[in-house]
Design an enzyme around this catalytic site. Structure first.
Site: not given
Length: 207
Positions: A94-97, A135, A163, A165
């Site tokens: 995941c690019e956020h976490h 995604q 995910h 996250c």
């Protein structure tokens, strides 16, 4: 790979990357940040191991999706019906976490005189998965790449993923899958073709 700067072109067009030494130093900083002693026996080699793992887990930035699809085949004896590759297992982040995403991709296309080698579609999924992703973006990237290179009558992509996250942090809910889809051409225009795509996925998975 040595400690010199490794040149590459990523999705944003940048052509520079920190050296391996700089990357390992960044891992040591994170170890100190979480309260660890980066010099204790079990962690001395961790920065090098993490950077080596990153080389593998994010190798998609060094792969050209267009080249992966590469050669197409035109000797298909007039075949124009759906080609479906089901249950392509992938692992991404995941690019956020920057925590893992685990999932399966189902990809279909309707040929218009040309077909792809079946392994190329799995390799395409792998290339996009080995990057920081959402995604939704990954689903669209796969569909757009196949449509752009092969120019079929239509492309259908469905991704089902869990995910970490959502499991390891935040709401901490296990077993919740996220489903995303992307359609081009005939799959976008004709409800019956989309329904057939979904039916074939369910039939093969026993759902």
């Amino acid at each position: 790979m040595d400690a010199t700067i490794h040149k590459f072109r990523d999705a944003s067009g940048r052509e520079d990357r920190p050296s391996r030494t700089e990357a390992e130093d960044a891992v040591r900083t994170l170890l100190r940040y979480i309260g660890e002693d980066e010099m204790r026996e079990g962690l001395v080699d961790t920065p090098a191991r993490v950077v080596k793992a990153y080389d593998e887990m994010f190798a998609g930035y060094d792969q050209d999706p267009e080249q992966i699809l590469g050669r197409t085949f035109e000797d298909v004896s007039g075949y124009r019906d759906m080609v479906l590759i089901r249950d392509i297992v992938f692992h991404s982040h995941c690019e956020h976490h920057m925590v893992p995403i685990h999932g399966r991709a189902h990809i279909a296309y309707l040929p218009d005189g040309k077909v792809l080698g079946l392994s190329k579609i799995a390799r395409l999924v792998d290339a996009f998965a080995h990057r920081l992703q959402t995604q939704e973006s990954m689903t669209a990237q796969i569909a757009d790449q196949i449509q752009g290179v092969l120019k079929p009558q239509g492309v259908a992509v469905m991704i089902e993923a869990e995910h970490m996250c959502m499991v390891m942090r935040g709401i901490r809910r296990e077993g919740s899958d996220t489903v995303t889809t992307a359609f081009t051409g005939t799959f976008s225009d004709e409800v019956a073709e989309r329904a057939r795509f979904f039916d074939l996925i369910r039939t093969g998975s026993g759902r």
